[in-house]
Design a protein around this motif. Structure first.
Motif, short mmCIF file in Angstrom:
data_model
loop_
_atom_site.label_atom_id
_atom_site.label_comp_id
_atom_site.label_asym_id
_atom_site.label_seq_id
_atom_site.Cartn_x
_atom_site.Cartn_y
_atom_site.Cartn_z
N VAL A 2 46.73 8.88 -16.45
CA VAL A 2 47.43 8.89 -17.75
C VAL A 2 46.65 8.13 -18.81
O VAL A 2 46.77 8.42 -20.00
CB VAL A 2 48.85 8.31 -17.57
N SER A 57 45.09 9.47 -22.15
CA SER A 57 45.98 10.04 -23.17
C SER A 57 46.63 8.96 -24.04
O SER A 57 47.29 9.29 -25.02
CB SER A 57 47.07 10.88 -22.50
N LYS A 59 46.89 5.78 -26.67
CA LYS A 59 46.17 5.24 -27.82
C LYS A 59 45.56 3.88 -27.49
O LYS A 59 44.50 3.53 -27.98
CB LYS A 59 47.13 5.10 -29.00
N SER A 66 44.22 2.93 -24.81
CA SER A 66 43.27 3.02 -23.70
C SER A 66 42.17 1.98 -23.86
O SER A 66 41.53 1.88 -24.89
CB SER A 66 42.65 4.42 -23.65
N TYR A 77 46.79 18.03 -18.11
CA TYR A 77 45.73 18.13 -19.13
C TYR A 77 45.34 19.59 -19.37
O TYR A 77 45.04 19.99 -20.49
CB TYR A 77 44.50 17.31 -18.72
N LEU A 128 49.49 16.82 -21.54
CA LEU A 128 48.81 15.57 -21.90
C LEU A 128 47.49 15.93 -22.56
O LEU A 128 46.82 16.88 -22.15
CB LEU A 128 48.53 14.72 -20.66
N GLU A 129 47.13 15.19 -23.57
CA GLU A 129 45.85 15.41 -24.22
C GLU A 129 45.13 14.08 -24.32
O GLU A 129 45.75 13.04 -24.55
CB GLU A 129 46.05 15.99 -25.63
N GLU A 130 43.82 14.13 -24.17
CA GLU A 130 43.03 12.91 -24.28
C GLU A 130 43.11 12.37 -25.70
O GLU A 130 42.97 13.11 -26.68
CB GLU A 130 41.57 13.18 -23.91
N TYR A 131 43.37 11.08 -25.81
CA TYR A 131 43.50 10.47 -27.14
C TYR A 131 42.15 10.41 -27.83
O TYR A 131 41.16 9.99 -27.25
CB TYR A 131 44.09 9.06 -27.02
N ARG A 132 42.14 10.85 -29.07
CA ARG A 132 40.95 10.74 -29.90
C ARG A 132 41.37 10.08 -31.21
O ARG A 132 42.34 10.50 -31.83
CB ARG A 132 40.36 12.11 -30.19
#
Length: 196
Positions: A34, A37, A39, A41, A179, A184-188
């Protein structure tokens, strides 16, 4: 009056320690899945070096599991079994009630240290529920081949490890699915945001 089963025997002790280790590893795996995803991280698992250090965590993990078993899972299991024997209520219910009471007592020092009691109680109770139930299960089972001592402890630890590996596989497969489907999306960071 002694309970009908002995959680402090070979199988019970091995089950308590192994289940604490399994719970910690499965929880760490879920966090790792997790983490990208979120912020907040911290990038702890972004580099291969982080994975190289993970085996070193096994020694303190095992020491924590032994201490938690002696202070938490085994006493809570004994209390739950005695409660079930006296009240005639379902064993699993009495074990969870004993687990909640034991966790409430173990969370008291957190207040002395200035921490939040309710959160500490929830974390301790949540982490100890599976070890208490699994300890009770194995303490009441006799090995058909009559193994005792180290052979029985190794057998119980292996069986719990197999379940833990299967759960880790489920967590990773769930992560890939989450994903892959966009759940779930990877935080960018937003464009133009400063990267520290």
């Amino acid at each position: 009056m002694r309970p009908a089963v002995d959680p402090w025997g070979d199988a019970g002790r091995a089950a308590a320690v192994s289940t604490y280790c399994a719970v910690a590893v499965v929880a760490a795996t879920a966090r790792m899945v997790v983490l990208p995803s979120l912020k907040s991280s911290d990038g702890a698992f972004d580099e291969p070096f982080g994975f190289c250090l993970m085996p070193l965590a096994l020694i303190p993990l095992w020491a924590f599991a032994v201490a938690a078993s002696l202070l938490h899972a085994l006493p809570a299991t004994v209390l739950g079994l005695r409660l079930a024997a006296r009240t005639g209520r379902p064993r699993w219910l009495c074990l969870l009630a004993a687990e909640a009471v034991t966790a409430a007592v173990l969370a008291v020092p957190v207040v002395w240290l200035g921490g939040p009691y309710l959160l500490a109680w929830l974390c301790i109770a949540g982490a100890g529920a599976a070890p208490v139930l699994v300890t009770s299960f194995y303490a009441g089972r006799r090995d058909p081949e009559g193994r005792t001592g180290w052979a029985r402890q190794r057998q119980v630890a292996f069986q719990i490890s197999v379940v833990a590996v299967a759960l880790i596989g489920v967590v990773f497969a769930g992560g890939l699915l989450a994903y892959g489907t966009g759940l779930l999306e990877e935080y960018r960071p937003p464009p133009g945001a400063s990267v520290e």
